[in-house]
Motif scaffolding. Structure first.
Motif, PDB file in Angstrom:
ATOM      1  N   THR A  93     -25.708 -55.341  27.486  1.00  0.00           N
ATOM      2  CA  THR A  93     -26.134 -54.189  26.622  1.00  0.00           C
ATOM      3  C   THR A  93     -25.049 -53.945  25.496  1.00  0.00           C
ATOM      4  O   THR A  93     -24.013 -54.350  25.510  1.00  0.00           O
ATOM      5  CB  THR A  93     -26.415 -52.799  27.435  1.00  0.00           C
ATOM      6  OG1 THR A  93     -26.665 -51.760  26.405  1.00  0.00           O
ATOM      7  CG2 THR A  93     -24.933 -52.375  27.861  1.00  0.00           C
ATOM      8  N   ASP A  94     -25.326 -53.329  24.385  1.00  0.00           N
ATOM      9  CA  ASP A  94     -24.602 -53.253  23.177  1.00  0.00           C
ATOM     10  C   ASP A  94     -23.552 -52.099  23.501  1.00  0.00           C
ATOM     11  O   ASP A  94     -23.723 -51.214  24.390  1.00  0.00           O
ATOM     12  CB  ASP A  94     -25.430 -52.686  21.839  1.00  0.00           C
ATOM     13  CG  ASP A  94     -26.285 -53.855  21.662  1.00  0.00           C
ATOM     14  OD1 ASP A  94     -25.989 -54.972  21.850  1.00  0.00           O
ATOM     15  OD2 ASP A  94     -27.344 -53.456  20.491  1.00  0.00           O
ATOM     16  N   ARG A  95     -22.332 -52.079  23.010  1.00  0.00           N
ATOM     17  CA  ARG A  95     -21.501 -51.137  23.127  1.00  0.00           C
ATOM     18  C   ARG A  95     -22.057 -49.653  22.295  1.00  0.00           C
ATOM     19  O   ARG A  95     -22.659 -50.107  21.455  1.00  0.00           O
ATOM     20  CB  ARG A  95     -20.036 -51.465  22.691  1.00  0.00           C
ATOM     21  CG  ARG A  95     -20.190 -52.190  21.259  1.00  0.00           C
ATOM     22  CD  ARG A  95     -18.710 -52.904  20.535  1.00  0.00           C
ATOM     23  NE  ARG A  95     -17.745 -52.992  21.832  1.00  0.00           N
ATOM     24  CZ  ARG A  95     -17.569 -54.151  22.557  1.00  0.00           C
ATOM     25  NH1 ARG A  95     -18.379 -55.198  22.186  1.00  0.00           N
ATOM     26  NH2 ARG A  95     -16.383 -54.517  23.271  1.00  0.00           N
ATOM     27  N   PRO A  96     -21.574 -48.661  23.012  1.00  0.00           N
ATOM     28  CA  PRO A  96     -22.149 -47.638  22.273  1.00  0.00           C
ATOM     29  C   PRO A  96     -21.605 -47.570  20.796  1.00  0.00           C
ATOM     30  O   PRO A  96     -20.497 -47.900  20.372  1.00  0.00           O
ATOM     31  CB  PRO A  96     -21.420 -46.231  23.085  1.00  0.00           C
ATOM     32  CG  PRO A  96     -20.973 -46.992  24.516  1.00  0.00           C
ATOM     33  CD  PRO A  96     -20.846 -48.441  24.117  1.00  0.00           C
ATOM     34  N   ASN A  97     -22.572 -46.923  19.996  1.00  0.00           N
ATOM     35  CA  ASN A  97     -22.259 -46.604  18.570  1.00  0.00           C
ATOM     36  C   ASN A  97     -21.561 -45.384  18.474  1.00  0.00           C
ATOM     37  O   ASN A  97     -22.202 -44.202  18.482  1.00  0.00           O
ATOM     38  CB  ASN A  97     -23.416 -46.687  17.725  1.00  0.00           C
ATOM     39  CG  ASN A  97     -23.317 -46.696  16.154  1.00  0.00           C
ATOM     40  OD1 ASN A  97     -22.121 -46.187  15.785  1.00  0.00           O
ATOM     41  ND2 ASN A  97     -24.005 -47.010  15.573  1.00  0.00           N
ATOM     42  N   LEU A  98     -20.272 -45.038  18.447  1.00  0.00           N
ATOM     43  CA  LEU A  98     -19.595 -43.911  18.423  1.00  0.00           C
ATOM     44  C   LEU A  98     -19.829 -43.060  17.174  1.00  0.00           C
ATOM     45  O   LEU A  98     -19.384 -41.776  17.198  1.00  0.00           O
ATOM     46  CB  LEU A  98     -18.113 -44.235  18.530  1.00  0.00           C
ATOM     47  CG  LEU A  98     -17.482 -44.906  19.996  1.00  0.00           C
ATOM     48  CD1 LEU A  98     -16.143 -45.325  20.043  1.00  0.00           C
ATOM     49  CD2 LEU A  98     -17.915 -44.205  21.223  1.00  0.00           C
ATOM     50  N   GLN A 147      -9.247 -45.785  13.218  1.00  0.00           N
ATOM     51  CA  GLN A 147     -10.177 -46.252  12.033  1.00  0.00           C
ATOM     52  C   GLN A 147     -10.771 -45.072  11.267  1.00  0.00           C
ATOM     53  O   GLN A 147     -10.925 -45.169   9.968  1.00  0.00           O
ATOM     54  CB  GLN A 147     -11.178 -47.239  12.655  1.00  0.00           C
ATOM     55  CG  GLN A 147     -10.650 -48.465  13.046  1.00  0.00           C
ATOM     56  CD  GLN A 147     -11.589 -49.610  13.715  1.00  0.00           C
ATOM     57  OE1 GLN A 147     -12.962 -49.188  13.733  1.00  0.00           O
ATOM     58  NE2 GLN A 147     -11.105 -50.755  13.713  1.00  0.00           N
ATOM     59  N   HIS A 148     -10.939 -43.778  12.123  1.00  0.00           N
ATOM     60  CA  HIS A 148     -11.685 -42.958  11.549  1.00  0.00           C
ATOM     61  C   HIS A 148     -10.708 -42.279  10.482  1.00  0.00           C
ATOM     62  O   HIS A 148     -11.125 -41.743   9.619  1.00  0.00           O
ATOM     63  CB  HIS A 148     -11.895 -41.815  12.585  1.00  0.00           C
ATOM     64  CG  HIS A 148     -12.630 -40.733  12.303  1.00  0.00           C
ATOM     65  ND1 HIS A 148     -14.020 -40.871  11.938  1.00  0.00           N
ATOM     66  CD2 HIS A 148     -12.621 -39.257  12.050  1.00  0.00           C
ATOM     67  CE1 HIS A 148     -14.590 -39.682  11.613  1.00  0.00           C
ATOM     68  NE2 HIS A 148     -13.658 -38.781  11.616  1.00  0.00           N
ATOM     69  N   VAL A 182     -16.953 -40.335  25.647  1.00  0.00           N
ATOM     70  CA  VAL A 182     -16.771 -41.091  27.054  1.00  0.00           C
ATOM     71  C   VAL A 182     -18.106 -41.052  27.752  1.00  0.00           C
ATOM     72  O   VAL A 182     -18.347 -41.861  28.488  1.00  0.00           O
ATOM     73  CB  VAL A 182     -15.681 -40.056  27.634  1.00  0.00           C
ATOM     74  CG1 VAL A 182     -15.565 -40.328  29.375  1.00  0.00           C
ATOM     75  CG2 VAL A 182     -14.328 -40.227  27.253  1.00  0.00           C
ATOM     76  N   GLN A 183     -18.802 -39.777  27.694  1.00  0.00           N
ATOM     77  CA  GLN A 183     -20.122 -39.858  28.497  1.00  0.00           C
ATOM     78  C   GLN A 183     -21.126 -41.188  28.047  1.00  0.00           C
ATOM     79  O   GLN A 183     -21.914 -41.490  28.831  1.00  0.00           O
ATOM     80  CB  GLN A 183     -20.844 -38.480  28.143  1.00  0.00           C
ATOM     81  CG  GLN A 183     -20.119 -37.427  28.686  1.00  0.00           C
ATOM     82  CD  GLN A 183     -19.826 -37.451  30.136  1.00  0.00           C
ATOM     83  OE1 GLN A 183     -20.972 -38.008  30.705  1.00  0.00           O
ATOM     84  NE2 GLN A 183     -18.739 -37.210  30.743  1.00  0.00           N
ATOM     85  N   ALA A 184     -20.941 -41.490  26.988  1.00  0.00           N
ATOM     86  CA  ALA A 184     -21.745 -42.571  26.604  1.00  0.00           C
ATOM     87  C   ALA A 184     -21.552 -43.996  27.418  1.00  0.00           C
ATOM     88  O   ALA A 184     -22.313 -44.894  27.358  1.00  0.00           O
ATOM     89  CB  ALA A 184     -21.545 -42.872  25.093  1.00  0.00           C
ATOM     90  N   TYR A 185     -20.429 -44.123  27.931  1.00  0.00           N
ATOM     91  CA  TYR A 185     -19.838 -45.043  28.876  1.00  0.00           C
ATOM     92  C   TYR A 185     -20.491 -45.114  30.336  1.00  0.00           C
ATOM     93  O   TYR A 185     -19.963 -45.936  31.035  1.00  0.00           O
ATOM     94  CB  TYR A 185     -18.589 -45.576  28.695  1.00  0.00           C
ATOM     95  CG  TYR A 185     -18.151 -45.989  27.246  1.00  0.00           C
ATOM     96  CD1 TYR A 185     -18.044 -47.208  26.940  1.00  0.00           C
ATOM     97  CD2 TYR A 185     -17.787 -44.818  26.258  1.00  0.00           C
ATOM     98  CE1 TYR A 185     -17.506 -47.691  25.424  1.00  0.00           C
ATOM     99  CE2 TYR A 185     -17.423 -45.401  24.911  1.00  0.00           C
ATOM    100  CZ  TYR A 185     -17.355 -46.561  24.813  1.00  0.00           C
ATOM    101  OH  TYR A 185     -17.029 -47.257  23.498  1.00  0.00           O
TER     102      TYR A 185
END
Length: 199
Positions: free
Chosen positions: A191-196, A118-119, A132-135
């Motif tokens: 919890t919400d998924r990380p906002n990448l 999508q980016h 990756v670390q956000a998960y």
């Protein structure tokens, strides 16, 4: 008085000559001793060198893909991942069966690969490693009823059999496809998924 070393040499010489070995046998032994050993001169080929080299250079994103069930040789090389590579990897994961422990890492890998698609342009492996670390403290419900660490698939707790529901599938208060974190003690909360985009 002769030294102990000289005395030993003399006894070795006496033992060799008193054995009366045939001259041809002594010549053969001398020739064999002077030749290199076959195994030492021709070591076996290093068949796993490529795998070892890939694993030695594995970053966070590559380790995630490996945990998700991607073969070592299919892990993308280079300093970035393109949308085309991301699309191919997502297709691969969509058609390949997986073990229960691979479900959570595969789910996270799919989120990151979808982000790259999508980016619309290449995303550096360094940025993907940060994502990756956000998960790292998140968990997902597996189809076998276990809450599992999002990055490793390691089971943390069995919450019961998964049932099909009108709006998806889940077990008790937990739903497949949602992220959870452990609060104080043993309590879990969604919890919400990380906002990448903000990482």
């Amino acid at each position: 008085m002769p030294s102990e070393r000289v005395s030993r040499r003399r006894w070795i010489r006496v033992a060799c000559f008193s054995a009366h070995a045939p001259q041809s046998l002594l010549v053969l032994l001398a020739v064999l001793a002077s030749c290199p050993v076959a195994c030492a001169s021709h070591p076996p080929p290093d068949v796993l060198a490529a795998t070892r080299d890939v694993l030695a250079g594995l970053d966070e994103f590559g380790a995630l893909l490996l945990g998700a069930g991607l073969p070592v040789e299919a892990i993308p090389q280079g300093h970035s991942v393109s949308p085309v590579q991301a699309e191919r990897l997502r297709r691969y994961f969509a058609i390949r069966p997986y073990l229960p422990q691979q479900y959570a890492p595969r789910f996270v890998a799919d989120e990151l690969l979808r982000y790259v698609e999508q980016h619309g342009q290449e995303v550096s492996r360094w940025d993907l490693g940060r994502m990756v670390q956000a998960y790292c403290n998140l968990f997902l419900l597996r189809q076998d009823g276990y809450l599992a660490a999002a990055l490793t698939g390691e089971p943390a707790q069995c919450v019961g059999p998964v049932e099909v529901r009108d709006d998806g599938a889940g077990a008790g208060a937990f739903e497949i496809g949602e992220f959870y974190t452990r609060g104080d003690g043993e309590s879990w909360r969604r919890t919400d998924r990380p906002n990448l985009d903000k990482l």
